[in-house]
Design a protein around this motif. Structure first.
Motif, PDB file in Angstrom:
ATOM      1  N   ARG A 230      12.903   8.885   1.448  1.00  0.00           N
ATOM      2  CA  ARG A 230      12.521   8.529   2.818  1.00  0.00           C
ATOM      3  C   ARG A 230      11.053   8.118   2.897  1.00  0.00           C
ATOM      4  NH1 ARG A 230      13.349  14.847   4.473  1.00  0.00           N
ATOM      5  NH2 ARG A 230      11.314  15.656   3.819  1.00  0.00           N
ATOM      6  N   ALA A 231      10.715   7.484   4.014  1.00  0.00           N
ATOM      7  CA  ALA A 231       9.343   7.066   4.260  1.00  0.00           C
ATOM      8  C   ALA A 231       8.433   8.288   4.383  1.00  0.00           C
ATOM      9  CB  ALA A 231       9.274   6.223   5.527  1.00  0.00           C
ATOM     10  N   PHE A 232       7.168   8.085   3.997  1.00  0.00           N
ATOM     11  CA  PHE A 232       6.189   9.174   3.997  1.00  0.00           C
ATOM     12  C   PHE A 232       4.847   8.588   4.406  1.00  0.00           C
ATOM     13  CE2 PHE A 232       2.925  11.800   2.044  1.00  0.00           C
ATOM     14  CZ  PHE A 232       3.412  13.101   2.168  1.00  0.00           C
ATOM     15  N   THR A 233       4.131   9.282   5.285  1.00  0.00           N
ATOM     16  CA  THR A 233       2.818   8.828   5.721  1.00  0.00           C
ATOM     17  C   THR A 233       1.815   9.956   5.574  1.00  0.00           C
ATOM     18  OG1 THR A 233       3.792   7.309   7.342  1.00  0.00           O
ATOM     19  CG2 THR A 233       1.474   7.845   7.618  1.00  0.00           C
ATOM     20  N   ARG A 234       0.643   9.651   5.057  1.00  0.00           N
ATOM     21  CA  ARG A 234      -0.412  10.649   4.926  1.00  0.00           C
ATOM     22  C   ARG A 234      -1.769   9.967   5.137  1.00  0.00           C
ATOM     23  NH1 ARG A 234      -0.009  15.593   2.886  1.00  0.00           N
ATOM     24  NH2 ARG A 234       1.865  15.383   4.189  1.00  0.00           N
TER      25      ARG A 234
END
Length: 301
Positions: A230-234
């Protein structure tokens, strides 16, 4: 690196075996893995000792075999097969580096079809330089690529050498902890390069997971199950995360395999993507919690 011997036919023919001589497959097949090697007299086979984390010699052997296999026609030109930024998703295959894994419910992958988990048709992992390092802050965190993580406490030790057996990467650093005499838990950060075929976070995350699953880290591999993709943002940077169970049947260890998570972020460096990789034993709730805590503390910079 895996030794020569008979392994399930990479063409997928049921109940047939093909001989791996350490660099390539034989043209001959057999229906019994005890059959003498092609062109050789019968005799006892040499016992081999395998572990989850081979020493430096094993890592060098892996690099040699990867480089040799990468130039064969059956590889389709080596890392170039990773270049499609929008590849079609396979139904069950966990062995095609050019394709992202399904994002639906977990699905087991078939067992490997070569001694290194590197069957015909699978893209050879790129030959990077994990010992190529950049300048990073001296702040007590573990830095690799454009990412950093907290050094785990307890019995965990800073140990870049094991992390740098991810030979397809650059600027790799990590920490590990012995779980049992032949098994390690590990966390690591580093870079992969577009020039080696890693072009966007989703495709690169899948490619890195394939390289891990098919490397000498996991001899006695028996299967892989994707838990999520899945998409991941940091820190405002977009990326992709894949968590999977990689299972082994190694008579020398109690562990049944690892939960492995790979996260790839586009940190804004041209031609590079930064990644995190974490490995903890399947069913080890304490270390799984530590993995989640480490990911929660992942930073860009």
């Amino acid at each position: 690196m895996a030794q020569s011997g008979w392994y399930p036919d990479p063409a997928g023919t049921p109940n047939r075996y093909r001989y791996w001589d350490g660099t390539r497959w034989s043209a001959e097949t057999a229906d019994d893995p005890r059959t003498p090697p092609p062109g050789m007299a019968s005799g006892p086979r040499t016992a081999r000792r395998n572990s989850r984390w081979p020493l430096l010699a094993g890592a060098l052997a892996l690099v040699l075999v990867v480089v040799v296999i990468a130039v064969l026609v059956l590889r389709g030109g080596g890392p170039a097969a990773l270049t499609d930024p929008n590849p079609p998703a396979p139904s069950i295959s966990g062995w095609n580096d050019s394709s992202p894994l399904p994002t639906a419910s977990p699905s087991p992958t078939p067992p490997p079809t070569s001694p290194s988990g590197d069957p015909q048709g699978q893209t050879a992992c790129a030959a990077g330089d994990p010992y190529q390092t950049e300048t990073h802050p001296s702040d007590g965190r573990i830095h690799g690529g454009s990412l950093s993580i907290v050094q785990p406490g307890g019995d965990w030790e800073r140990d870049d050498d094991y992390a740098r057996q991810m030979t397809w990467a650059y600027d790799v650093a990590g920490a590990d902890e012995w779980v049992e005499p032949e098994w390690l838990a590990m966390v690591a950060v580093g870079d992969v390069h577009a020039a080696d075929g890693f072009h966007n976070p989703q495709q690169a995350a899948d490619g890195i997971m394939q390289c891990i699953a098919s490397s000498a880290y996991y001899q006695y591999f028996v299967g892989r199950t994707t838990l999520f993709s899945r998409a991941f943002t940091r820190d405002g940077r977009s990326g992709w995360a894949i968590r999977a169970q990689i299972r082994v049947d190694n008579p020398e260890v109690h562990a049944s395999g690892d939960v492995v998570e790979v996260i790839v972020l586009d940190a804004g460096v041209t031609g590079q993507l930064s990644y995190f990789a974490g490995f903890v034993p399947i069913g080890d709730q304490a270390r799984l919690k530590l993995l989640d805590t480490t990911i929660a503390g992942l930073r860009v910079g």
